[in-house]
Scaffold this motif. Structure first.
Motif, short mmCIF file in Angstrom:
data_model
loop_
_atom_site.label_atom_id
_atom_site.label_comp_id
_atom_site.label_asym_id
_atom_site.label_seq_id
_atom_site.Cartn_x
_atom_site.Cartn_y
_atom_site.Cartn_z
N PHE A 1 0.83 -1.20 0.00
CA PHE A 1 0.00 0.00 0.00
C PHE A 1 0.87 1.25 0.00
N GLY A 2 1.93 1.24 0.81
CA GLY A 2 2.79 2.41 0.94
C GLY A 2 3.63 2.70 -0.29
N GLU A 3 3.68 1.76 -1.24
CA GLU A 3 4.47 1.99 -2.45
C GLU A 3 3.90 3.11 -3.32
N ILE B 1 -18.17 -1.62 7.23
CA ILE B 1 -16.85 -1.96 6.69
C ILE B 1 -16.63 -1.26 5.36
N ASP B 2 -15.44 -0.72 5.18
CA ASP B 2 -15.00 -0.22 3.87
C ASP B 2 -13.49 -0.43 3.80
N GLU B 3 -12.93 -0.17 2.64
CA GLU B 3 -11.49 -0.40 2.46
C GLU B 3 -10.94 0.61 1.48
N PHE B 4 -9.68 1.03 1.71
CA PHE B 4 -9.01 1.97 0.82
C PHE B 4 -7.91 1.26 0.05
N GLN B 5 -7.82 1.57 -1.24
CA GLN B 5 -6.77 1.00 -2.08
C GLN B 5 -6.38 2.02 -3.13
N PHE B 6 -5.13 2.02 -3.54
CA PHE B 6 -4.70 2.87 -4.64
C PHE B 6 -5.05 2.17 -5.96
#
Length: 879
Positions: free
Chosen positions: A635-637, A770-775
């Motif tokens: 994720f941090g990339e 619930i939710d989620e974050f993604q690039f």
């Protein structure tokens, strides 16, 4: 004499000066005086017409500039400027109403806007109005920033010089007209302004800015639309088409569409189409009657549902059908109440065990029969029902009358083959059939509503209603009306299906209410309209003041009641609960452009029960801060060099220290959030809106010192509105015991992180979210979190957008299907997990999360990492 003349001239001069001063300072603020400000000549080459411009995004305060310019005879004859919020309410009106004040005694925003517009008409230009800081030096007492006004005027003049034309059209949306104003130059759309003041702010209203961009990008109506705002998207297409003089072809709904009617044929056929039917039968003795629902694909049964109605003593601890305590129940024989066996399975099964030695509950028997018929043809079911040892053939069924239940399902399947079919291209394993009972229309009847869903969409629906009618009326009663079942009804009455007595009931409707549409035609119109719609869209439709206006062929005043009944079936009967609790979550740009806000709200009707605020911001890796989960992984990339994404709550000490050093703040950031959260509890959404729109908001919220407190209140109000469109749960405890918390977790791999909310009463999880974050690649046509195109986005590696999976469920679910063969959408998975654990004890959820494959225990959940999401909710619940 000489002295008197001199004094007279002095007095006259003073009067002239004073008079000029009065004119200059009078209302409106700016009236150009010939000779004081030179009058500009008309600009050459301006084409007559009305031209509009608006800013691309809402600003951090939630407003968007809208500028219009009218040219007649080659000259500017009128100009208008307003700043409107997402609900379409402008600062001009707000300032006139005293709800948007610049200073206590100074000129209003409306007066300053009018002064600027008069300047443009007088001078035929906006040149000279704005200085380098965007302020106005040309007009005394104009203190507001004018940069966007000047930009808007220049854009409108550019349109006029280029021969642009402004076209307007409208179409019906959710609550009223959606208006499209399109600017077209040489056949190319250069601007689009959409207005829909009655669209739901958090769904349709929020979609309009994105749809404006899509219209310009597509140069027409071939737009992708916005997920979750289907009806608004269609209204925008129609409105833009109306403006452009185009015809919009009728669209099919989602992945379903009505069948074309075959000429002179009773059965509507679609190869592979799904059809739903319902019948009533005397499948088990004479004291009850059976309701059987079946969905077929050609002659194969795809899904089935069984229940039975029986009168039980009112002294027993049972639940009667809706309106049993109202007018409907007045037709019961003394001491009796009409009950669903499914809804009273514990009571009825106990009787079965005591009187007949049964070891399988009644609802488990129904479920076993339903499971058995799926995938079999009608003929195959008939053959099994006609054979010997039927109970042995149906695994899990122990009822002596199993054959009769099979026959009832086969008859329902035959009835289905005579109904309108819809196309379904998904996986039939994702389909679920359910039935709910509701007081949809007054107190003298109750509705039965069936819904076939695929997790997030209503594929098919079916509506009927039961009412007692005089036995002298020549009507048809339900099965066993002339047997023991009928003996429990007050003399002179018959329990009737309105569908089976549509001619009689419709005639009464016409005579007593002037109705021109038969009752069964009304039911069909509602069903056909919502078949293929998402549950979210149907929920929004049901929330309209008059949903029948949006449904062709529906005239019933209680149309919303029938929609809610179908929704109850679609969501396992928990969609509508008086006093139920609901949870919602939104993301907003509440504070500047360098971060985005997460707001969670729990509501009971329109009162806020609990709220939660946090914000995400990029901070230098050199600082002593904690990044969100997976910041050191995949994720941090996607972070820009040297930056890390952080929760302000989790880094409150660091962030609060910065606030103190740079702004003199004396209250920590998390304490500010807590003060705002505490303030909203017990207040209605409208009350929060009113405080947020008022003056001195910080003074109104005890303990809060943030300049943007109003925006945080607005975010919570929007989350509360979002909550009102989610599944509700019943809570009979003390609301003072409730606690709402949020946790962040690496629930699924290393390339994303989950945000999980839990409302608890100490030992139970009442509600979860619930939710989620993604690039995701910025080329993918996805929606980034707020401020993605501002300073926040500058801290993300080029070509990426930080996205919510819920807000991009269509895109993400498509990827899941293509790469992993998933048949259940990502948001449907989240919902399935939430709905399963809502109401469970923390201890039980902990046990479930520890199983090897918890998804197997959760209906509708297919994610391999289901345990990760359960642990995320538990982390929030145990904070």
């Amino acid at each position: 004499m000489t002295t008197n003349k001199r004094n007279g001239w002095i007095g006259l001069a003073a009067m002239v000066v004073l008079g000029a001063a009065c004119i200059w300072g009078s209302d409106p603020l700016y009236k150009a005086i010939d000779g004081m400000t030179p009058k500009a000549e008309a600009q050459a080459g301006l084409t007559d017409g009305t031209y509009t411009w608006q800013s691309a995004e809402f600003d951090s305060s939630g407003y968007k500039d809208v500028v219009s310019l009218t040219v007649a005879g080659g000259k500017i004859t009128a100009a208008e400027w307003d700043c409107v919020n997402v609900e379409g309410v402008g600062k001009k009106q707000l300032s006139k109403d005293g709800q948007y004040s610049m200073t206590e005694n100074g000129p209003t925003w409306a007066e300053q806007s009018e002064a600027l517009c008069e300047y443009v008409v007088k001078n035929q230009t906006a040149e000279g109005l704005a200085n380098a800081e965007g302020k106005c030096d040309a007009i005394a007492s104009v203190s507001i920033s004018v940069g966007n006004f000047v930009k808007g005027i220049e854009e409108c003049l550019s349109q006029a010089a280029g021969g642009a034309e402004t076209l307007t059209g409208s179409a019906e949306g959710f609550g009223g007209a959606v208006t499209a104003t399109v600017v077209r130059t040489d056949g190319v759309i250069t601007a689009c302004t959409l207005e829909g003041k009655e669209e739901t702010p958090e769904i349709g209203g929020a979609a309009l800015p994105e749809l404006e961009k899509q219209v310009v990008a597509a140069n027409g109506i071939e737009i992708d639309g916005v997920s979750g705002a289907t009806i608004t998207t269609k209204a925008v297409k129609a409105a833009v088409a109306d403006a452009l003089g185009l015809t919009v072809e009728e669209e099919t709904k989602a992945e379903t569409k009505p069948a074309e009617t075959a000429a002179a044929a009773e059965v509507v056929e679609i190869d592979g189409g799904l059809q739903i039917g319902q019948i009533y039968a005397a499948a088990h003795g004479t004291s009850c009657f059976t309701e059987a629902v079946a969905v077929v694909k050609d002659d194969v049964i795809v899904a089935a549902y069984l229940d039975e109605f029986q009168f039980i003593s009112s002294d027993a601890d049972v639940k009667g059908v809706p309106n049993s305590e109202e007018g409907f129940g007045e037709a019961y024989a003394d001491g009796m109440v009409l009950c669903s066996k499914r809804e009273n399975a514990a009571y009825y099964s106990k009787n079965m065990a005591e009187k007949g030695g049964s070891t399988v509950a009644i609802d488990a028997n129904y479920d076993a029969i339903q499971k058995f018929v799926v995938g079999k043809t009608i003929d195959e079911i008939d053959a099994v029902a006609a054979g010997e040892n039927v109970v042995d053939a149906v695994s899990g069924a122990t009822l002596a009358d199993t054959a009769n239940y099979l026959k009832a399902i086969a008859d329902a399947a035959r009835a289905a083959q005579k109904t309108q079919a819809v196309e379904f291209n998904g996986n039939s394993d994702s389909l679920k059939l359910n039935v709910a009972y509701a007081a949809a229309h007054g107190t003298k009847c109750f509705a039965t509503a069936a819904a076939l869903t695929d997790g997030q969409n209503i594929i098919l629906s079916y509506i009927d209603e039961f009412q007692f009618i005089s036995s002298d009326a020549g009507v048809k009663g339900v099965p066993n009306s002339d047997e023991k079942f009928g003996e429990n009804i007050a003399e002179g009455n018959l329990l009737c299906s309105k569908r089976e007595n549509a001619e009689y009931y419709s005639k009464n409707m016409a005579e007593k209410g002037g109705s021109t549409v038969a009752i069964d035609a009304n039911y069909d119109a509602i069903q056909n309209h919502i078949n293929g719609m998402s549950i979210a869209d149907v929920t929004a439709l049901a929330g309209q003041e008059s949903p029948a206006d949006a449904i062709s062929g529906a005239t019933l005043a209680d149309t919303a009641g029938y929609l809610h009944a179908v929704l109850a079936a679609a969501t396992d009967g928990m969609a509508v609960i008086d006093g139920g609790l609901q949870i919602g979550q939104i993301y907003a740009a509440a504070h500047g452009t360098s971060c985005f806000t997460e707001a969670v709200a729990v509501v009971k009707d329109d009162v806020i029960v609990a709220a939660y605020l946090d914000e995400f911001q990029f901070i230098s890796r050199d600082a002593d801060v904690k990044g969100v989960p997976n910041s050191e992984e995949g994720f941090g990339e996607a972070y820009a060099d040297g930056m890390v994404l952080c929760s302000k709550r989790e880094n409150a000490a660091y962030y609060s220290k910065n606030m103190a050093e740079k702004g003199g703040s004396t209250v920590a950031i998390d304490a500010n959030y807590d003060a705002i959260q505490k303030f909203v509890v017990g207040k209605t959404i409208d009350e929060i809106d009113a405080v947020a729109a008022g003056e001195n908001v910080v003074d109104a919220v005890s303990g809060a010192t943030l300049a943007d407190t109003a925006n945080y209140l607005k975010a919570i109000a929007d989350a509360a509105r979002a909550a009102q469109k989610t599944q509700a749960v019943e809570f009979n405890g003390n609301s003072d015991s409730l606690k709402l918390n949020v946790a962040y977790a690496a629930a699924h791999g290393t390339k994303c992180f989950a945000t999980a909310a839990a409302l608890t009463d100490g030992q139970n999880i009442i509600l979860s979210y619930i939710d989620e974050f993604q690039f995701i690649s910025s080329d993918a046509g996805v929606k980034g979190v707020p401020n993605s195109d501002e300073k926040f986005g500058e801290n993300i590696a080029e070509g990426n957008l930080l996205c919510s999976k819920r807000e991009n469920a269509e895109y993400y679910s498509k990827n899941m299907a293509e790469k992993g063969g998933s048949t259940v959408a990502i948001d449907a998975n989240y919902d399935a997990i939430q709905n399963h654990i809502n109401g469970m004890s923390i201890a039980d959820v902990t046990v479930l999360a520890g199983q090897e494959s918890p998804a197997d225990a959760i209906s509708g959940a297919t994610l391999a990492d289901t345990a990760g999401y359960l642990h995320a909710v538990l982390a929030a619940a145990q904070k």
